[in-house]
Design a protein around this motif. Structure first.
Motif, PDB file in Angstrom:
ATOM      1  N   VAL A  20      32.973  29.414 -34.768  1.00 18.69           N
ATOM      2  CA  VAL A  20      32.501  28.547 -35.851  1.00 18.69           C
ATOM      3  C   VAL A  20      30.971  28.530 -35.832  1.00 18.69           C
ATOM      4  O   VAL A  20      30.335  28.904 -34.846  1.00 18.69           O
ATOM      5  N   SER A  21      30.381  28.062 -36.922  1.00 21.56           N
ATOM      6  CA  SER A  21      28.926  28.117 -37.071  1.00 21.56           C
ATOM      7  C   SER A  21      28.206  27.335 -35.978  1.00 21.56           C
ATOM      8  O   SER A  21      27.127  27.743 -35.527  1.00 21.56           O
ATOM      9  N   GLU A  22      28.780  26.216 -35.540  1.00 20.79           N
ATOM     10  CA  GLU A  22      28.113  25.426 -34.510  1.00 20.79           C
ATOM     11  C   GLU A  22      28.046  26.159 -33.174  1.00 20.79           C
ATOM     12  O   GLU A  22      27.140  25.910 -32.369  1.00 20.79           O
ATOM     13  N   ILE A  23      28.986  27.079 -32.931  1.00 15.85           N
ATOM     14  CA  ILE A  23      28.900  27.925 -31.737  1.00 15.85           C
ATOM     15  C   ILE A  23      27.920  29.075 -31.971  1.00 15.85           C
ATOM     16  O   ILE A  23      27.128  29.421 -31.085  1.00 15.85           O
ATOM     17  N   HIS A  25      30.549  23.644 -25.935  1.00 18.98           N
ATOM     18  CA  HIS A  25      29.479  22.640 -25.986  1.00 18.98           C
ATOM     19  C   HIS A  25      29.283  21.982 -24.616  1.00 18.98           C
ATOM     20  O   HIS A  25      28.145  21.704 -24.212  1.00 18.98           O
ATOM     21  N   TYR A  26      30.367  21.745 -23.910  1.00 20.52           N
ATOM     22  CA  TYR A  26      30.279  21.112 -22.602  1.00 20.52           C
ATOM     23  C   TYR A  26      29.547  22.021 -21.614  1.00 20.52           C
ATOM     24  O   TYR A  26      28.704  21.549 -20.834  1.00 20.52           O
ATOM     25  N   ILE A  27      29.868  23.308 -21.645  1.00 21.97           N
ATOM     26  CA  ILE A  27      29.173  24.264 -20.774  1.00 21.97           C
ATOM     27  C   ILE A  27      27.676  24.277 -21.094  1.00 21.97           C
ATOM     28  O   ILE A  27      26.822  24.207 -20.204  1.00 21.97           O
ATOM     29  N   THR A  28      27.367  24.361 -22.387  1.00 23.09           N
ATOM     30  CA  THR A  28      25.983  24.538 -22.823  1.00 23.09           C
ATOM     31  C   THR A  28      25.148  23.277 -22.663  1.00 23.09           C
ATOM     32  O   THR A  28      24.003  23.330 -22.185  1.00 23.09           O
ATOM     33  N   HIS A  29      25.703  22.134 -23.068  1.00 20.29           N
ATOM     34  CA  HIS A  29      24.916  20.896 -23.147  1.00 20.29           C
ATOM     35  C   HIS A  29      25.108  19.953 -21.964  1.00 20.29           C
ATOM     36  O   HIS A  29      24.315  19.009 -21.808  1.00 20.29           O
ATOM     37  N   GLU A  30      26.139  20.165 -21.164  1.00 17.79           N
ATOM     38  CA  GLU A  30      26.399  19.261 -20.046  1.00 17.79           C
ATOM     39  C   GLU A  30      26.224  19.950 -18.688  1.00 17.79           C
ATOM     40  O   GLU A  30      25.497  19.463 -17.824  1.00 17.79           O
TER      41      GLU A  30
END
Length: 397
Positions: free
Chosen positions: A271-274, A244-249
């Protein structure tokens, strides 16, 4: 079996997971330790498992064992015993992995085997052998599990926060208490050792992970298809957080500066969120040879903020000659200097280091070479496990 093998001392190895395939850190550590310890010991492996193990995977481990015993954890007993810990002071994860019927069978095995030493990986398996006193024992804490849970508290929901806070206190107490049940103690890093609450924690030996020799010898011609690559068990919270940090930050900062980067994410059990990030990233999930994923990336980026221990992913990427960027937290265990790895703590910091590497091939090659040489000199499985073997031999005599 030759005559020298007949006189090897008997080592019982107790694991909370079956150590193959090696897609998780504890499994990887256990597999290589069993492989190298088998040179000096007759290995009697006792493994808990949440799923049925294939004959192929059994054979991979059994090749190094005198005996291999696998105990399937019953789903309903896991739930019941986890809930039961609300009425005790033990960690919930200890309850999750403990079943009385398995304990009884392990007691029978120990009585028959009469081991010269017991090696127990992770505190969650220790309930099965902590009260066995007919031989000396080693506990491999691996990480300060209590610290890992504590770091997850601020990022949790209200209900989860209460559970994590309770588990953190339980783990802190249990890590302390268990120390006195074992004669020898190991842990992956100095920073984790310093987080164990026992007053004699300085006696815990630092025993880092190694890296498989095949990561140094990868020669398949693979095209660099992605600017950034990240690998890991994709159901593990610190790795989920990193994706998430790579993608959103990080990626938005790079995009704002005019650079759109391609990102490859590989690892078991996303997981589904990934999975929902597919499109923003290229997600492979499990791959048969994880080296193929490393090889496709120009830069390996690991924004690890809540994990503990030594990150195998960094060892593997550096061993393959891929320049790496990570956090000071992750590098505390690795101990690499500024000529071997780049460090960042903010999205802007990561973006700057990524821009720098992507724009300078000579700089990439320098970090790749220095990183590979550092890992080769300091993280050899055979050397590390020999230290463990020698110490266990000494205290079992």
């Amino acid at each position: 079996m030759n005559s020298s093998e007949k006189h090897k001392p008997r080592l019982v190895v107790v694991l909370s997971r079956f150590p193959f395939p090696t897609e998780k850190g504890d499994k990887l550590r256990a597999f290589y330790q069993i492989r190298d310890l088998s040179k000096d010991w007759d290995i009697y492996a006792i493994c808990l498992s949440e799923q049925t193990i294939s004959e192929e995977h059994k054979a991979k481990v059994n090749a190094y064992c005198k005996e291999l015993h696998i105990f399937q954890l019953d789903k309903w007993k896991k739930l019941f015993n986890t809930g039961l810990q609300f009425f005790t002071t033990k960690p919930f994860q200890v309850g999750y992995f403990y079943q009385h019927s398995i304990h009884h069978q392990i007691d029978i095995l120990l009585k028959r085997i009469e081991p010269d030493h017991i090696f127990c990986q992770l505190i969650r398996a220790a309930e099965y052998v902590k009260n066995y006193h007919s031989c000396t024992k080693t506990i491999d804490y691996m990480d300060a599990l209590s610290a890992g849970i504590k770091r997850r508290i601020p990022q949790s929901s209200l209900l989860s926060r209460w559970l994590f806070r309770s588990e953190w206190k339980r783990l802190t107490r249990y890590e302390n208490i268990l120390f006195d049940y074992f004669e020898y103690h190991t842990i992956i890093s100095e920073q984790d050792r310093d987080l164990i609450a026992h007053p004699q924690r300085a006696k815990i030996d630092i025993l880092p992970n190694g890296v498989g020799e095949h990561f140094f010898n990868y020669s398949k011609p693979v095209q660099k298809t992605h600017d950034l690559v990240f690998t890991g068990n994709l159901s593990y919270p610190p790795n989920i957080n990193a994706v998430h940090y790579i993608t959103h930050e990080i990626c938005p900062v790079l995009k704002a500066s005019g650079r759109n980067v391609s990102v490859l994410i590989s690892g078991a059990n996303p997981v589904s969120e990934i999975e929902r990030l597919q499109g923003k990233i290229d997600l492979t999930g499990w791959v048969e040879d994880i080296r193929d994923s490393y090889a496709k990336g120009i830069v390996f980026v690991a924004p690890m903020f809540i994990g503990t221990g030594l990150q195998n992913k960094l060892l593997e990427a550096m061993a393959m000659g891929i320049p790496c960027i990570t956090t000071p937290l992750a590098n505390n265990a690795l101990g690499a200097d500024s000529s071997s790895i780049l460090l960042a703590e903010t999205p802007e910091g990561f973006a700057d280091k990524i821009q720098m590497l992507l724009s300078d091939e000579e700089l990439r090659e320098r970090y790749a070479t220095n990183g590979q040489n550092y890992v080769k000199a300091n993280f050899n499985w055979n050397n590390l496990t020999q230290k463990l073997s020698d110490k266990m031999m000494a205290i079992s005599r």
